[in-house]
Design a protein around this motif. Sequence first.
Motif, PDB file in Angstrom:
ATOM      1  N   ALA A 191       0.830  -1.210   0.000  1.00  0.00           N
ATOM      2  CA  ALA A 191       0.000   0.000   0.000  1.00  0.00           C
ATOM      3  C   ALA A 191       0.861   1.255   0.000  1.00  0.00           C
ATOM      4  CB  ALA A 191      -0.927  -0.009   1.216  1.00  0.00           C
ATOM      5  N   ALA A 192       1.864   1.293   0.870  1.00  0.00           N
ATOM      6  CA  ALA A 192       2.732   2.465   0.948  1.00  0.00           C
ATOM      7  C   ALA A 192       3.521   2.673  -0.339  1.00  0.00           C
ATOM      8  CB  ALA A 192       3.688   2.319   2.129  1.00  0.00           C
ATOM      9  N   GLU A 193       3.957   1.581  -0.963  1.00  0.00           N
ATOM     10  CA  GLU A 193       4.740   1.669  -2.185  1.00  0.00           C
ATOM     11  C   GLU A 193       3.927   2.247  -3.350  1.00  0.00           C
ATOM     12  OE1 GLU A 193       6.259  -2.159  -3.074  1.00  0.00           O
ATOM     13  OE2 GLU A 193       7.659  -2.201  -1.373  1.00  0.00           O
ATOM     14  N   ASN A 194       2.610   2.039  -3.322  1.00  0.00           N
ATOM     15  CA  ASN A 194       1.774   2.456  -4.443  1.00  0.00           C
ATOM     16  C   ASN A 194       0.958   3.718  -4.175  1.00  0.00           C
ATOM     17  OD1 ASN A 194       1.783   0.186  -6.709  1.00  0.00           O
ATOM     18  ND2 ASN A 194       1.928  -0.836  -4.725  1.00  0.00           N
TER      19      ASN A 194
ATOM     20  N   ASP B  63      -0.372   6.506 -10.458  1.00  0.00           N
ATOM     21  CA  ASP B  63      -1.413   7.242 -11.175  1.00  0.00           C
ATOM     22  C   ASP B  63      -2.522   6.303 -11.646  1.00  0.00           C
ATOM     23  OD1 ASP B  63      -0.072   9.668 -10.937  1.00  0.00           O
ATOM     24  OD2 ASP B  63       1.139   9.271 -12.722  1.00  0.00           O
ATOM     25  N   LYS B  64      -3.711   6.832 -11.703  1.00  0.00           N
ATOM     26  CA  LYS B  64      -4.845   6.075 -12.216  1.00  0.00           C
ATOM     27  C   LYS B  64      -4.747   5.968 -13.716  1.00  0.00           C
ATOM     28  CE  LYS B  64      -9.914   6.025 -12.359  1.00  0.00           C
ATOM     29  NZ  LYS B  64     -11.148   6.734 -11.958  1.00  0.00           N
ATOM     30  N   ASN B  65      -4.849   4.745 -14.232  1.00  0.00           N
ATOM     31  CA  ASN B  65      -4.854   4.531 -15.686  1.00  0.00           C
ATOM     32  C   ASN B  65      -5.519   3.200 -15.991  1.00  0.00           C
ATOM     33  OD1 ASN B  65      -2.764   2.388 -15.573  1.00  0.00           O
ATOM     34  ND2 ASN B  65      -1.418   4.086 -14.972  1.00  0.00           N
ATOM     35  N   ASP B  66      -5.487   2.801 -17.250  1.00  0.00           N
ATOM     36  CA  ASP B  66      -6.172   1.572 -17.655  1.00  0.00           C
ATOM     37  C   ASP B  66      -5.515   0.316 -17.094  1.00  0.00           C
ATOM     38  OD1 ASP B  66      -7.989   3.040 -19.068  1.00  0.00           O
ATOM     39  OD2 ASP B  66      -6.954   2.829 -20.997  1.00  0.00           O
ATOM     40  N   GLU B  67      -4.293   0.457 -16.601  1.00  0.00           N
ATOM     41  CA  GLU B  67      -3.559  -0.694 -16.088  1.00  0.00           C
ATOM     42  C   GLU B  67      -3.672  -0.835 -14.572  1.00  0.00           C
ATOM     43  OE1 GLU B  67      -1.906  -2.890 -18.075  1.00  0.00           O
ATOM     44  OE2 GLU B  67      -2.839  -1.764 -19.704  1.00  0.00           O
ATOM     45  N   THR B  68      -4.453   0.005 -13.915  1.00  0.00           N
ATOM     46  CA  THR B  68      -4.546  -0.054 -12.461  1.00  0.00           C
ATOM     47  C   THR B  68      -5.983  -0.220 -11.994  1.00  0.00           C
ATOM     48  OG1 THR B  68      -4.753   2.353 -12.262  1.00  0.00           O
ATOM     49  CG2 THR B  68      -2.518   1.433 -12.178  1.00  0.00           C
ATOM     50  N   THR B  69      -6.118  -0.778 -10.815  1.00  0.00           N
ATOM     51  CA  THR B  69      -7.409  -0.935 -10.167  1.00  0.00           C
ATOM     52  C   THR B  69      -7.321  -0.326  -8.772  1.00  0.00           C
ATOM     53  OG1 THR B  69      -7.963  -2.968 -11.348  1.00  0.00           O
ATOM     54  CG2 THR B  69      -9.093  -2.588  -9.252  1.00  0.00           C
ATOM     55  N   ALA B  70      -8.328   0.423  -8.379  1.00  0.00           N
ATOM     56  CA  ALA B  70      -8.321   1.066  -7.065  1.00  0.00           C
ATOM     57  C   ALA B  70      -8.620   0.048  -5.972  1.00  0.00           C
ATOM     58  CB  ALA B  70      -9.341   2.185  -7.022  1.00  0.00           C
ATOM     59  N   ILE B  71      -7.825   0.068  -4.931  1.00  0.00           N
ATOM     60  CA  ILE B  71      -8.058  -0.755  -3.743  1.00  0.00           C
ATOM     61  C   ILE B  71      -7.983   0.170  -2.534  1.00  0.00           C
ATOM     62  CG2 ILE B  71      -7.228  -2.670  -2.326  1.00  0.00           C
ATOM     63  CD1 ILE B  71      -6.002  -3.880  -4.785  1.00  0.00           C
ATOM     64  N   TYR B  72      -9.017   0.191  -1.723  1.00  0.00           N
ATOM     65  CA  TYR B  72      -9.050   1.097  -0.582  1.00  0.00           C
ATOM     66  C   TYR B  72      -8.387   0.450   0.634  1.00  0.00           C
ATOM     67  CZ  TYR B  72     -12.060   4.045  -3.375  1.00  0.00           C
ATOM     68  OH  TYR B  72     -12.530   4.857  -4.368  1.00  0.00           O
ATOM     69  N   ILE B  73      -7.447   1.174   1.205  1.00  0.00           N
ATOM     70  CA  ILE B  73      -6.668   0.699   2.347  1.00  0.00           C
ATOM     71  C   ILE B  73      -6.902   1.641   3.522  1.00  0.00           C
ATOM     72  CG2 ILE B  73      -4.355   0.103   3.178  1.00  0.00           C
ATOM     73  CD1 ILE B  73      -5.215  -1.567   0.818  1.00  0.00           C
ATOM     74  N   LYS B  74      -6.978   1.069   4.712  1.00  0.00           N
ATOM     75  CA  LYS B  74      -7.133   1.909   5.900  1.00  0.00           C
ATOM     76  C   LYS B  74      -5.935   2.840   6.047  1.00  0.00           C
ATOM     77  CE  LYS B  74      -9.897  -1.289   8.712  1.00  0.00           C
ATOM     78  NZ  LYS B  74      -9.933  -2.094   9.957  1.00  0.00           N
ATOM     79  N   LYS B  75      -6.207   4.073   6.427  1.00  0.00           N
ATOM     80  CA  LYS B  75      -5.123   5.039   6.621  1.00  0.00           C
ATOM     81  C   LYS B  75      -4.144   4.559   7.691  1.00  0.00           C
ATOM     82  CE  LYS B  75      -7.806   9.103   5.199  1.00  0.00           C
ATOM     83  NZ  LYS B  75      -8.379  10.407   5.622  1.00  0.00           N
ATOM     84  N   SER B  76      -4.662   3.873   8.697  1.00  0.00           N
ATOM     85  CA  SER B  76      -3.795   3.371   9.766  1.00  0.00           C
ATOM     86  C   SER B  76      -2.794   2.346   9.231  1.00  0.00           C
ATOM     87  CB  SER B  76      -4.640   2.749  10.878  1.00  0.00           C
ATOM     88  OG  SER B  76      -5.410   1.663  10.382  1.00  0.00           O
ATOM     89  N   GLN B  77      -3.205   1.553   8.219  1.00  0.00           N
ATOM     90  CA  GLN B  77      -2.307   0.568   7.634  1.00  0.00           C
ATOM     91  C   GLN B  77      -1.179   1.255   6.861  1.00  0.00           C
ATOM     92  OE1 GLN B  77      -1.963  -2.604   7.963  1.00  0.00           O
ATOM     93  NE2 GLN B  77      -0.450  -2.994   6.348  1.00  0.00           N
ATOM     94  N   ILE B  78      -1.533   2.291   6.105  1.00  0.00           N
ATOM     95  CA  ILE B  78      -0.524   3.025   5.344  1.00  0.00           C
ATOM     96  C   ILE B  78       0.457   3.720   6.303  1.00  0.00           C
ATOM     97  CG2 ILE B  78      -0.146   4.936   3.742  1.00  0.00           C
ATOM     98  CD1 ILE B  78      -2.800   4.216   2.423  1.00  0.00           C
TER      99      ILE B  78
END
Length: 318
Positions: free
Chosen positions: A40-43, A47-62
């Motif tokens: 999560a931290a690495e990503n 940037d958002k593009n056709d090759e990426t999918t959004a995954i929601y991570i808790k702020k505490s985890q990041i």
Amino acid sequence: MAKKKNDGKDKSDGKGKDKNDGREKVKLEPDDLRLAEGTAAENLDTDKNDETTAIYIKKSQIKYELELKKLQIELMKLQNSMKSSGMRVMAIFEGRDAAGKGGTIKRITANLNPRSARVVALMKPNETESTQWYFQRYVAYLPSAGELVLFDRSWYNRAMVEPVMGFCSDEQNKRFLKDVPLFEEMLVKDGIKLFKFYFSVSKEVQKARFDSRKEDPLKQYKLSPVDNLAQEYWHQYSVRKFQMLSETNRTISPWTIIRSDDKKKARLNCMKHILSHLPYEGKLPAEELETDSDIVVSGIDELKHMEDNLMNPEQLHG
């Protein structure tokens, strides 16, 4: 928000096979997916593009992953400094089963050079070792110049596990408690930097972790026949813990208690404690290595807590 690569196209023929090669598709449910720690931290800046999918991570985890990476970099600085100075460091990790000792050790050593950072996790003594001086088999694993050695359980088996489970006599236990302060004094006076950590987990959290081990195939290697007994003998372990701290918490080799119901906070604070107590080049400012007093407790304060709650065992920490 972390991103995960995806080609954006469904190549399935609707029957569970890929149109291109006929291979069976494995459909994973959301609960089956788990991002590797640090992903999560690495990503964060992907940037958002056709090759990426959004995954929601808790702020505490990041926040945890970023803090962990910072401390792991500090540990690398420490190791480099130890190589040039010849400093010897040794840390003992004790505590109840499922208290988080192994996970903390794993994070400490994750990015260190294994040639000078060793983990020692000994099996039960063999027939020959059983006839030796009790400390003899541990001496061979003590750190040499520039080495960091982490004991995942140690000679303190004779203070808690062995007497509770009947693996040693009462006389052997008493002799150990008298001898170990002298043994550790010799190590420290010879120049070894010694840390003694006791990971303290509550009975409820310990049970939840045992249950998780049974359900998660990736954790089943941690299962042992004594897991259920750890819950059954909870109070016996508490008595032995009090006895161990009373006899072996010395100014020259003090115990540090790590409250580990929250494993992530326990890991970070244990790492900070080590870093804050050792000299090395390029060290972060002291305030960035300050530990949380709710997580890191001195052996003296833990003894006082136990003395104050001897008649109320349900109030005792693990």
